[in-house]
Design a protein around this motif. Sequence first.
Motif, PDB file in Angstrom:
ATOM      1  N   ASP A  42       0.853  -1.187   0.000  1.00 12.37           N
ATOM      2  CA  ASP A  42       0.000   0.000   0.000  1.00 12.37           C
ATOM      3  C   ASP A  42       0.886   1.233   0.000  1.00 12.37           C
ATOM      4  O   ASP A  42       1.834   1.325   0.778  1.00 12.37           O
ATOM      5  N   ARG A  66      -7.255   5.713   3.611  1.00 17.82           N
ATOM      6  CA  ARG A  66      -7.146   4.343   4.124  1.00 17.82           C
ATOM      7  C   ARG A  66      -5.700   4.005   4.503  1.00 17.82           C
ATOM      8  O   ARG A  66      -5.438   3.459   5.563  1.00 17.82           O
ATOM      9  N   VAL A  67      -4.743   4.361   3.641  1.00 16.24           N
ATOM     10  CA  VAL A  67      -3.327   4.085   3.918  1.00 16.24           C
ATOM     11  C   VAL A  67      -2.869   4.866   5.148  1.00 16.24           C
ATOM     12  O   VAL A  67      -2.195   4.325   6.034  1.00 16.24           O
ATOM     13  N   SER A  69      -4.758   6.047   7.637  1.00 12.56           N
ATOM     14  CA  SER A  69      -5.386   5.520   8.866  1.00 12.56           C
ATOM     15  C   SER A  69      -4.750   4.196   9.268  1.00 12.56           C
ATOM     16  O   SER A  69      -4.595   3.916  10.459  1.00 12.56           O
ATOM     17  N   ARG A  70      -4.381   3.391   8.291  1.00 13.51           N
ATOM     18  CA  ARG A  70      -3.669   2.134   8.610  1.00 13.51           C
ATOM     19  C   ARG A  70      -2.346   2.442   9.320  1.00 13.51           C
ATOM     20  O   ARG A  70      -1.983   1.783  10.285  1.00 13.51           O
ATOM     21  N   ASN A  73      -2.988   3.595  12.900  1.00 10.57           N
ATOM     22  CA  ASN A  73      -3.417   2.527  13.790  1.00 10.57           C
ATOM     23  C   ASN A  73      -2.253   1.697  14.325  1.00 10.57           C
ATOM     24  O   ASN A  73      -2.442   0.886  15.227  1.00 10.57           O
ATOM     25  N   GLN A  79       5.278   2.925  14.274  1.00  9.12           N
ATOM     26  CA  GLN A  79       5.253   4.116  13.417  1.00  9.12           C
ATOM     27  C   GLN A  79       6.641   4.723  13.282  1.00  9.12           C
ATOM     28  O   GLN A  79       7.032   5.159  12.198  1.00  9.12           O
TER      29      GLN A  79
END
Length: 160
Positions: A42, A66-67, A69-70, A73, A79
């Motif tokens: 992704d 989406r990427v 938020s992934r 998370n 991270q």
Amino acid sequence: MTRSKVNLTYISNDSARRVTFRKRESGLIKKAQEITTLCGIDACAIIFRPNDPEPNVWPSQLEAQRVISRFRNLSPVEQNRKMVDQESFTRQRLEAMNEKVSKLAKENQHKQLTQVMYQCLSGGGFQHLGIEDLNNLSVLVSQNLREIDRRMDFFQRHHN
């Protein structure tokens, strides 16, 4: 024809800067597409253009959200695991260069001592060497003698 090295300075000519921006932007998006397709990962790209209130988002705003938020998370440790700021990047590069310099200095010293050893074997003296150089030369001669003994043992075992 090979490319010449790009001088990384601000392009003061407006039209040249816009052309360069468009080319680099499309190249960056193309690379994001390639890495996504080839590696099955992704990825997204968000590029803010000058004088444009809306950013260029690849592949789409929904997919980019989406990427992101992934990523959000993930735990803070995950991270930050591969994140690098300018200071830590520079520090890592400096450490790598220092290791390389140290390795090259050791190789250089080994080559110089080998040359001195061969000069001594051909009749040259070693009166010009200091105590540290003599100790290092002694270690080198001992290593070479052990290697010679090891090779002699190998040949004696395999040729008898």
